[in-house]
Design an enzyme around this catalytic site. Structure first.
Site, short mmCIF file in Angstrom:
data_model
loop_
_atom_site.label_atom_id
_atom_site.label_comp_id
_atom_site.label_asym_id
_atom_site.label_seq_id
_atom_site.Cartn_x
_atom_site.Cartn_y
_atom_site.Cartn_z
CE1 TYR A 1 -48.56 8.13 6.69
CE2 TYR A 1 -49.91 9.40 5.18
CZ TYR A 1 -49.31 9.26 6.40
OH TYR A 1 -49.45 10.24 7.33
CE1 TYR B 1 -51.38 10.96 11.14
CE2 TYR B 1 -51.93 13.27 10.89
CZ TYR B 1 -51.09 12.21 10.63
OH TYR B 1 -49.96 12.41 9.89
CG ASP C 1 -53.29 18.28 16.60
OD1 ASP C 1 -53.38 19.23 15.81
OD2 ASP C 1 -52.80 17.17 16.29
CE LYS D 1 -53.02 18.50 7.67
NZ LYS D 1 -53.02 17.54 8.76
C1 LIG Z 1 -51.93 16.96 9.53
C2 LIG Z 1 -52.04 16.89 11.00
C3 LIG Z 1 -50.89 16.81 11.81
C4 LIG Z 1 -49.49 16.72 11.23
O1 LIG Z 1 -49.11 17.85 10.54
P1 LIG Z 1 -47.94 17.75 9.43
O2 LIG Z 1 -47.78 19.16 8.96
O3 LIG Z 1 -48.43 16.81 8.38
O4 LIG Z 1 -46.74 17.24 10.13
C5 LIG Z 1 -51.07 16.77 13.17
N1 LIG Z 1 -52.31 16.82 13.73
C6 LIG Z 1 -53.42 16.92 12.98
C7 LIG Z 1 -54.75 17.01 13.65
C8 LIG Z 1 -53.33 16.94 11.59
O5 LIG Z 1 -54.45 17.00 10.85
#
Ligand SMILES: *Cc1c(COP(=O)(O)O)cnc(C)c1O
Length: 423
Positions: free
Chosen positions: A16, A142, A243, A272
């Site tokens: 960013y 997010y 997610d 992650k």
């Molecule tokens: C970090 C994150 C993403 C995106 O993952 P990237 O590996 O950065 O593309 C999607 N959803 C959540 C909840 C996240 O914390």
């Protein structure tokens, strides 16, 4: 070192960031355990786990070994398969909610969200509803930086105005009430049901972060709303996507945040901490009903995605080592212990002027201000305490590696309080 910084500023994008860069990133020359070594000789205790990922800290022997011992370098996944990918996938099937049986190995969290959205659309096509192409979510979320992922991020925090005219228009419910426990807010469940009802004819699926909304604002909500979403999804035959890219692998105090609610989604994304932060890899898991629909002639006849580095053997190996290391240890005890130290250590922040809220869940600690953080001042305060933090918007937060010793967590908490004081 000034040359390195000059070259960095002139040629290298950071997240960013503008070009040329306007801030001086710290130069890291080594990272071991929970400590980052800087080029100027300082050592900082890591309060961020490199954005949720490095749950075992850095240079962990078991993870190092997974990469060093005779590993196969990348081979394409079209027409080929290998032990690391298959063992990783079957391990993920074992540890996630029972209905999730099939695994798509993606190369980043955002891509796993793209894959999840494709699963939703292909599912509806297979069921003769090709017009159902929108996703429902709630505000404050997010889900990543690719376009389908951005379209379900919070419309304000996700800067939808910047992508106006290009971003798919999704269906947004209000943000979930910010309370992990307390009396059940049934009015919010009714709101969710009403939004779904109103748009049922055009919705393919629902996607949310369960229990903790991360980069959208570090907000915690009641697991009971996830049960409401499960019922709503069943009522309208929507694909429910959780997610768990940030929440997965123990961070919230359960192995997956879905486990707080005892709810199984139809699709779950992880990333992650999947590789312990060593390499980029994520996964989208789905149920047999979703897999069957996607594979149906009418659904597309297969999952329409196939990245070059899919199933990367090195990433699979280190992910497998990371998951095994997690399960081998008392991760639950470690997360609880971190939560206790954070709860005690962050309490003084409640008394500070400009602090709106202090909250802890699992191994996540958050101080929310009533104004945007003065990031350089906050980071300088943290560095004086020997700690690496990366505040954003009005939030100073920490999610330490699970291997952090109590005195390191206490130091992180002091640094957060100092950052909140100065920032
Ligand atoms: C970090 C994150 C993403 C995106 O993952 P990237 O590996 O950065 O593309 C999607 N959803 C959540 C909840 C996240 O914390």
């Amino acid at each position: 070192m000034s040359t390195l910084r000059d070259l960095d500023r002139q040629h290298v994008w950071h997240p960013y960031g503008p070009m040329p860069g306007r801030t001086d990133p710290l130069v890291v020359t080594d990272a071991r355990g929970v400590r980052l070594t800087l080029a100027d000789g300082r050592e900082l205790v890591d309060g961020m786990s490199s954005w949720w990922a490095a749950v075992h800290g850095y240079r962990h022997p078991a993870l190092d070994a997974a990469l060093h011992a005779d590993a196969v370098s990348h081979v394409m996944f079209g027409g080929l398969t290998h032990h690391p990918a298959v063992e990783l996938a079957t391990t993920l099937v074992e540890i996630t909610p029972a209905p999730l049986q099939h695994v798509f190995l993606a190369d980043s969290g955002s891509i796993s969200i793209e894959v999840a959205v494709k699963m939703c659309l292909q599912y509806q096509r297979a069921h003769g509803r090709p017009g159902r192409t929108r996703m429902m979510t709630w505000r404050g979320g997010y889900h990543g930086d690719t376009f389908a992922a951005m379209s379900v991020c919070d419309p304000d925090g996700g800067m939808h105005s910047l992508w106006q005219g290009f971003l798919p228009q999704q269906v947004f419910a209000d943000a979930p009430p910010a309370a992990y426990d307390g009396p059940h807010d049934t009015a919010f469940d009714e709101h969710l049901a009403a939004v779904a009802e109103q748009h049922a004819g055009e919705l393919a699926g629902i996607v949310v972060e369960p229990v903790v909304q991360g980069a959208g604002g570090m907000r915690f909500h009641s697991p009971r709303h996830l049960r409401a979403l499960r019922e709503i999804a069943d009522r309208h035959d929507l694909v429910l996507v959780f997610d768990e890219i940030a929440t997965g692998f123990g961070r919230t105090g359960e192995l997956f945040a879905a486990d707080h609610a005892g709810v199984a989604p139809d699709v779950m994304c992880v990333g992650k901490a999947l590789t312990g932060g060593y390499l980029t890899m994520a996964a989208a898991l789905c149920t047999t009903a979703v897999a069957a629909a996607v594979s149906d002639e009418r659904g597309g006849g297969g999952l329409m995605h196939g990245p070059t580095f899919m199933g990367n053997p090195l990433a699979s190996r280190v992910a497998l080592a990371s998951v095994r290391e997690l399960l081998r240890r008392d991760w639950r005890g470690e997360v609880e212990a971190i939560g206790e130290v954070l709860t005690a250590g962050l309490a003084p922040a409640r008394e500070l002027p400009g602090v709106r809220d202090v909250r802890v869940l699992g191994a996540i600690g958050v101080v929310e201000l009533d104004h945007d953080v003065d990031v350089p001042a906050a980071q300088a305060a943290a560095e004086r305490h020997g700690v690496w933090l990366r505040p954003f918007r009005n939030l100073i937060y920490t999610m330490p590696p699970f291997v952090s010793a109590p005195e390191d967590v206490a130091r992180i908490a002091e640094a957060v309080v100092a950052a909140a004081t100065d920032g």
